[in-house]
Design an enzyme around this catalytic site. Sequence first.
Site, PDB file in Angstrom:
ATOM      1  N   HIS A  50       0.819  -1.206   0.045  1.00  0.00           N
ATOM      2  CA  HIS A  50       0.161   0.005   0.203  1.00  0.00           C
ATOM      3  C   HIS A  50       0.887   1.228  -0.063  1.00  0.00           C
ATOM      4  O   HIS A  50       1.939   1.282   0.653  1.00  0.00           O
ATOM      5  CB  HIS A  50      -0.944   0.112   1.131  1.00  0.00           C
ATOM      6  CG  HIS A  50      -0.547   0.065   2.613  1.00  0.00           C
ATOM      7  ND1 HIS A  50      -0.113   1.265   3.274  1.00  0.00           N
ATOM      8  CD2 HIS A  50      -0.235  -1.080   3.449  1.00  0.00           C
ATOM      9  CE1 HIS A  50       0.218   1.106   4.450  1.00  0.00           C
ATOM     10  NE2 HIS A  50       0.126  -0.280   4.612  1.00  0.00           N
ATOM     11  N   ASP A  58       5.672   0.752   6.709  1.00  0.00           N
ATOM     12  CA  ASP A  58       4.551   0.535   6.683  1.00  0.00           C
ATOM     13  C   ASP A  58       4.124   1.517   5.861  1.00  0.00           C
ATOM     14  O   ASP A  58       3.769   2.738   6.247  1.00  0.00           O
ATOM     15  CB  ASP A  58       3.850   0.593   8.063  1.00  0.00           C
ATOM     16  CG  ASP A  58       2.201   0.187   7.712  1.00  0.00           C
ATOM     17  OD1 ASP A  58       1.734  -0.276   6.670  1.00  0.00           O
ATOM     18  OD2 ASP A  58       1.501   0.449   8.835  1.00  0.00           O
ATOM     19  N   GLU A  74      -4.992   1.763   2.436  1.00  0.00           N
ATOM     20  CA  GLU A  74      -5.243   0.784   3.099  1.00  0.00           C
ATOM     21  C   GLU A  74      -5.418   1.108   4.559  1.00  0.00           C
ATOM     22  O   GLU A  74      -6.347   0.225   5.188  1.00  0.00           O
ATOM     23  CB  GLU A  74      -3.908  -0.347   3.259  1.00  0.00           C
ATOM     24  CG  GLU A  74      -3.995  -1.589   3.815  1.00  0.00           C
ATOM     25  CD  GLU A  74      -3.629  -1.496   5.232  1.00  0.00           C
ATOM     26  OE1 GLU A  74      -3.758  -2.520   5.818  1.00  0.00           O
ATOM     27  OE2 GLU A  74      -2.831  -0.517   5.538  1.00  0.00           O
ATOM     28  N   GLU A  75      -4.716   1.951   5.249  1.00  0.00           N
ATOM     29  CA  GLU A  75      -4.811   2.267   6.498  1.00  0.00           C
ATOM     30  C   GLU A  75      -6.189   2.512   7.063  1.00  0.00           C
ATOM     31  O   GLU A  75      -6.751   2.063   8.378  1.00  0.00           O
ATOM     32  CB  GLU A  75      -3.666   3.250   6.931  1.00  0.00           C
ATOM     33  CG  GLU A  75      -2.461   3.094   6.876  1.00  0.00           C
ATOM     34  CD  GLU A  75      -1.857   1.942   7.751  1.00  0.00           C
ATOM     35  OE1 GLU A  75      -2.517   1.463   8.558  1.00  0.00           O
ATOM     36  OE2 GLU A  75      -0.741   1.463   7.597  1.00  0.00           O
ATOM     37  N   ASP A 116       3.411  -6.369   3.513  1.00  0.00           N
ATOM     38  CA  ASP A 116       2.844  -5.325   4.345  1.00  0.00           C
ATOM     39  C   ASP A 116       2.987  -5.571   5.537  1.00  0.00           C
ATOM     40  O   ASP A 116       2.156  -5.610   6.375  1.00  0.00           O
ATOM     41  CB  ASP A 116       1.490  -5.084   3.914  1.00  0.00           C
ATOM     42  CG  ASP A 116       0.918  -3.823   4.833  1.00  0.00           C
ATOM     43  OD1 ASP A 116       1.658  -3.004   5.396  1.00  0.00           O
ATOM     44  OD2 ASP A 116      -0.250  -3.659   5.263  1.00  0.00           O
ATOM     45  N   HIS A 145       3.104   2.729  12.863  1.00  0.00           N
ATOM     46  CA  HIS A 145       2.099   3.676  13.198  1.00  0.00           C
ATOM     47  C   HIS A 145       2.899   4.715  14.242  1.00  0.00           C
ATOM     48  O   HIS A 145       2.001   5.497  14.925  1.00  0.00           O
ATOM     49  CB  HIS A 145       0.749   3.381  13.462  1.00  0.00           C
ATOM     50  CG  HIS A 145       0.189   2.517  12.666  1.00  0.00           C
ATOM     51  ND1 HIS A 145      -0.879   1.871  13.019  1.00  0.00           N
ATOM     52  CD2 HIS A 145       0.437   1.931  11.289  1.00  0.00           C
ATOM     53  CE1 HIS A 145      -1.556   1.165  11.787  1.00  0.00           C
ATOM     54  NE2 HIS A 145      -0.573   1.165  11.048  1.00  0.00           N
TER      55      HIS A 145
HETATM   56 ZN   LIG Z   1       0.607  -1.588   6.368  1.00  0.00          ZN
END
Ligand SMILES: [Zn+2]
Length: 464
Positions: free
Chosen positions: A279, A291, A325-326, A353, A424
């Site tokens: 992503h 990520d 995606e998130e 991912d 994140h």
């Molecule tokens: Zn991800």
Amino acid sequence: MKALIGLSACLFVGASAFAQVPTIDDKHLKIAAELRDEALKSSIGYEVVESLTTEVGPRMAGTPGDAAAVKWGVAKLQELGFDKVWTEPVTFPTWKRGSEKAEVISPYPQPLVITALGFSVGTPEGGLSAEIIEFDTLEDLVNAPEGIAEGKIIFIKNRMKRARDGSGYGPAVSARGRGAVEAAKKGAVAIIIRSIGTDSHRMAHTGMMRYEEGVKRIPAAALSAPDADLLENMIRRGKPVTVKLEIEAEDGPDYTSQNVIGEIRGSEKPDEYIILGAHLDSWDLGTGALDDGAGIGITVAAAELIARLPERPKRSIRVIMFANEEQGLVGGKAYAEAHKDELSRIITAAESDFGAGKIWRVDSRVKQEAIPVVEKMVKVMEPLGISYGNNRAGGGPDLIPLRGYGISVFSLRQDGTDYFDYHHTPDDTFDKIEKESLDQNTAAYVVLAYIAAQMEGDFGFGIE
Ligand SMILES: [Zn+2]
């Protein structure tokens, strides 16, 4: 010759008389091994992530970074010589983070490090102060009596467990996703959770949360792990602990981003595809290196290595940089919807991912007759330290909508021991990526993509 093989197979599996037993010949296995070795020497994947994190950086869905990432993706795929590059629209609601602050007011005034969860509402003008009530887990909160948290801030303190396969995430993350709804049902005015992560750094992990129709929308934030510890220590002293939250956040208008797609066009069966996905969006706090910049680098590099061969493979290889995606697998859903008439022509799909740790295991999701091809594929991956797991692969988040239609998928499972130290957070940056590990990933993906593109027969469709 082929017809004979098909016939003998049907005796075993009861398939139609013309069903073909999937095979892969030695010539192509040898080229797959050469591509694997070339991947270990190549630095394309690493350069791609460096480029994305440097030239674009944070790219939360619906932000100017998102738009910049789409532009970057198209230009990068063109620059690397993909035969065809295009975009497909993906529309979704947006959310904006503003300033965020928290402090203990009493009995031991101190600042706390927090971050708002994705799609949280803000606090009222001037902030919100209330007494803390703690729960060990989301389940404890759900089972607590009605009205127990009336006018209070709920604190869920569950700790995520570190594991190579990331299995600690699932049980812990429900507090992030559903916490606000359950807290509001008990009368709370806000919720704070211990960050869903495995580090002990003083930064908080963001991520998606959801509200429910008919349930009051209360602010939701994550505390850094040391601040969650601090709060626990204060609560243990038995005096009421009052916290003040000041969170600015708001929903925005719908936005249309793009799935960015690059294709290496097949020479014999161009309308059959191997999908390599990752992503393109990230959260806003870091530069989205692990990520999912890493996944972008790995999949782009794997396809690019195949494009360097003197001849195109039989089937096409599509690299899909999924949008958003998130915040709800929006790009994956849009792709499945837009391409639902051609899904039976997807030979297989795999998404990267889970950061940049080395791959240690491959899981497949293929028809039973294709397992011998998988075994030969894993043999080529073995020198990379990879072994076979099982035939129940999940394939990655953006492939969930496709998998629902029964496509074949592979999961190239990475070592995620450290992944949730950075996930994140502001610390998800390029320096966390080890080139050698990233190259090992590319090597495994190129073997998968090449063998799937060249095999006789297929991995099946309509797989449960
Ligand atoms: Zn991800």
